[in-house]
Design a protein around this motif. Sequence first.
Motif, PDB file in Angstrom:
ATOM      1  N   GLU A 101      -5.929  -3.336  -2.167  1.00 35.01           N
ATOM      2  CA  GLU A 101      -6.759  -2.196  -1.765  1.00 35.01           C
ATOM      3  C   GLU A 101      -6.669  -1.978  -0.269  1.00 35.01           C
ATOM      4  N   LEU A 129      -3.702   4.005   0.031  1.00 32.72           N
ATOM      5  CA  LEU A 129      -3.917   5.228  -0.754  1.00 32.72           C
ATOM      6  C   LEU A 129      -2.727   5.412  -1.686  1.00 32.72           C
ATOM      7  N   ASP A 130      -2.798   6.407  -2.555  1.00 33.33           N
ATOM      8  CA  ASP A 130      -1.664   6.645  -3.452  1.00 33.33           C
ATOM      9  C   ASP A 130      -0.415   7.029  -2.671  1.00 33.33           C
ATOM     10  N   ASP A 131      -0.594   7.741  -1.573  1.00 29.82           N
ATOM     11  CA  ASP A 131       0.579   8.273  -0.872  1.00 29.82           C
ATOM     12  C   ASP A 131       0.653   7.811   0.579  1.00 29.82           C
TER      13      ASP A 131
END
Length: 152
Positions: A101, A129-131
């Motif tokens: 995380e 984050l995802d990106d």
Amino acid sequence: MTDTELRVSKIQSGTVIDHVTAGEALHVLTLLGIDGSGGETVSLGMNVPSERLGKKDVVKVEGRELSESELEVLSLIAPEATINIVREYDVVDKRRVEPPEEVSGVLTCPNRDCITNAGEPVATRFAVLDDGLRCEYCGDIVRDDITAHLAD
Ligand code: CTP
Ligand code: ZN
């Protein structure tokens, strides 16, 4: 496994990082701090055919097992990677990498004005984050070139 699939020789002991995102093998070496000067025996396969990924890179490092923090950063540049621990030619452990995380103390912030670049005793912290990765102190985002922001 057929001869055509086995492009890079098996190793006696160490770590095989398999299913690395095609084209990322050199970044994996950078991340592990390997530039050849340490004398480790390293074999690379780049853009080799893979059933699961179409194409993949493979990195084999002899005589070395990876730390948890190395695995965490690895997950950011090679999320599909499989880590195989090899002893006496056998795969004795196989695991996938998992994105944490948060990564702490591994990357530097691209923002020159960030408190983490001010010479203060502050460890960097990035939310995953995802990106990309977001600096917890200044909000700057590291998106593409994660390996360019590796701390020494
Ligand atoms: N390997 C190696 N040296 C060994 C044993 C294995 O370099 N002494 C490499 C294999 O070439 C392969 C990876 O480690 O790239 C995993 O080996 P193995 O689990 O035997 O292969 P697969 O079953 O094909 O792995 P997966 O299911 O994870 O794709
Ligand atoms: Zn910052």
